[in-house]
Design a protein around this motif. Structure first.
Motif, PDB file in Angstrom:
ATOM      1  N   THR A  95      40.955  46.729  28.613  1.00 48.91           N
ATOM      2  CA  THR A  95      40.581  46.097  27.353  1.00 48.91           C
ATOM      3  C   THR A  95      39.480  45.074  27.635  1.00 48.91           C
ATOM      4  OG1 THR A  95      42.168  44.288  27.592  1.00 48.91           O
ATOM      5  CG2 THR A  95      42.950  46.299  26.470  1.00 48.91           C
ATOM      6  N   GLU A  96      38.851  44.581  26.570  1.00 47.03           N
ATOM      7  CA  GLU A  96      37.790  43.570  26.729  1.00 47.03           C
ATOM      8  C   GLU A  96      38.319  42.345  27.480  1.00 47.03           C
ATOM      9  OE1 GLU A  96      34.374  43.312  25.597  1.00 47.03           O
ATOM     10  OE2 GLU A  96      34.611  45.478  25.461  1.00 47.03           O
ATOM     11  N   GLU A  97      39.524  41.887  27.107  1.00 51.33           N
ATOM     12  CA  GLU A  97      40.094  40.679  27.723  1.00 51.33           C
ATOM     13  C   GLU A  97      40.380  40.900  29.203  1.00 51.33           C
ATOM     14  OE1 GLU A  97      42.001  42.073  24.874  1.00 51.33           O
ATOM     15  OE2 GLU A  97      40.418  41.148  23.702  1.00 51.33           O
ATOM     16  N   GLU A  98      40.991  42.059  29.530  1.00 52.00           N
ATOM     17  CA  GLU A  98      41.310  42.351  30.925  1.00 52.00           C
ATOM     18  C   GLU A  98      40.033  42.426  31.768  1.00 52.00           C
ATOM     19  OE1 GLU A  98      45.317  45.114  30.411  1.00 52.00           O
ATOM     20  OE2 GLU A  98      43.339  46.021  30.164  1.00 52.00           O
ATOM     21  N   ARG A 100      37.086  41.077  31.076  1.00 55.13           N
ATOM     22  CA  ARG A 100      36.461  39.748  31.155  1.00 55.13           C
ATOM     23  C   ARG A 100      37.162  38.896  32.223  1.00 55.13           C
ATOM     24  NH1 ARG A 100      32.579  38.025  28.420  1.00 55.13           N
ATOM     25  NH2 ARG A 100      32.857  39.427  26.660  1.00 55.13           N
ATOM     26  N   GLN A 101      38.487  39.001  32.309  1.00 56.90           N
ATOM     27  CA  GLN A 101      39.247  38.251  33.314  1.00 56.90           C
ATOM     28  C   GLN A 101      38.850  38.679  34.730  1.00 56.90           C
ATOM     29  OE1 GLN A 101      41.228  35.667  32.817  1.00 56.90           O
ATOM     30  NE2 GLN A 101      41.574  35.473  35.001  1.00 56.90           N
ATOM     31  N   ARG A 104      35.393  37.276  35.487  1.00 57.30           N
ATOM     32  CA  ARG A 104      35.448  35.832  35.807  1.00 57.30           C
ATOM     33  C   ARG A 104      35.967  35.604  37.225  1.00 57.30           C
ATOM     34  NH1 ARG A 104      37.639  34.547  30.042  1.00 57.30           N
ATOM     35  NH2 ARG A 104      35.687  34.106  28.969  1.00 57.30           N
ATOM     36  N   ARG A 137      29.379  48.453  30.438  1.00 58.45           N
ATOM     37  CA  ARG A 137      30.210  47.355  29.909  1.00 58.45           C
ATOM     38  C   ARG A 137      30.347  46.252  30.946  1.00 58.45           C
ATOM     39  NH1 ARG A 137      35.956  49.185  28.499  1.00 58.45           N
ATOM     40  NH2 ARG A 137      36.399  46.989  28.339  1.00 58.45           N
ATOM     41  N   MET A 141      28.976  42.318  30.678  1.00 61.28           N
ATOM     42  CA  MET A 141      29.868  41.159  30.794  1.00 61.28           C
ATOM     43  C   MET A 141      29.466  40.243  31.933  1.00 61.28           C
ATOM     44  SD  MET A 141      33.696  42.130  29.863  1.00 61.28           S
ATOM     45  CE  MET A 141      34.136  42.700  28.259  1.00 61.28           C
ATOM     46  N   GLU A 145      28.415  36.324  31.695  1.00 61.40           N
ATOM     47  CA  GLU A 145      29.121  35.320  32.491  1.00 61.40           C
ATOM     48  C   GLU A 145      28.145  34.504  33.348  1.00 61.40           C
ATOM     49  OE1 GLU A 145      32.611  33.523  32.833  1.00 61.40           O
ATOM     50  OE2 GLU A 145      32.392  35.362  31.690  1.00 61.40           O
TER      51      GLU A 145
END
Length: 147
Positions: A95-98, A100-101, A104, A137, A141, A145
């Motif tokens: 997912t986008e959140e996973e 992005r984590q 980071r 993707r 990201m 970042e």
């Protein structure tokens, strides 16, 4: 069950059900896997096989974009159907959140601070998300970042 075994099993099922689309896609994937084995002169491990399926999927997505731009809806629909078949053999997409984590964490691990460090971050992150996220993707990201 390995990916290769699953492809063989599903190919037999497609033959029995006379599902021409699935059968042609699976034959194409098996052919690509065989070519990669010949290139490497050894059997593929599971991760390498997933990489081949991911590459096939990426090719279909690129073709779909071209067909849509050219107004070839007949070919675009066939390509969409092929993409749907290929997606069954890839792991669940992040997912986008996973994603992005993971981006980071990788930026922190590599100590990247600017876009000049983009290559270093991409090199570290791609093995972590192989088959579970599209490179475009991930690239987008990482750029966000590192701004």
């Amino acid at each position: 069950m390995t990916l290769t075994e699953r492809l063989n099993q599903d190919m037999k099922t497609a033959m029995k059900e006379k599902d021409k689309l699935t059968l042609s896609v699976l034959r194409m994937v098996r052919s690509a896997l065989k070519n990669k084995e010949i290139e490497l002169k050894r059997p593929l491990d599971e991760e390498e096989a997933l990489g081949v399926v991911s590459k096939e999927l990426k090719q279909r997505k690129d073709s779909l974009h071209e067909f849509e731009q050219a107004g070839r809806e007949d070919l675009a629909q066939k390509t969409r159907d092929e993409i749907a078949v290929l997606k069954q053999y890839l792991p669940e997409q992040l997912t986008e959140e996973e994603l992005r984590q993971i981006v980071r964490e990788t930026v922190a691990e590599t100590g990247a601070s600017s876009k000049a460090d983009m290559g270093k971050v991409m090199k570290a992150i791609m093995p972590k998300v192989k088959g579970r996220a599209d490179g475009k993707r991930v690239n987008r990201m990482v750029q966000e970042e590192l701004q």
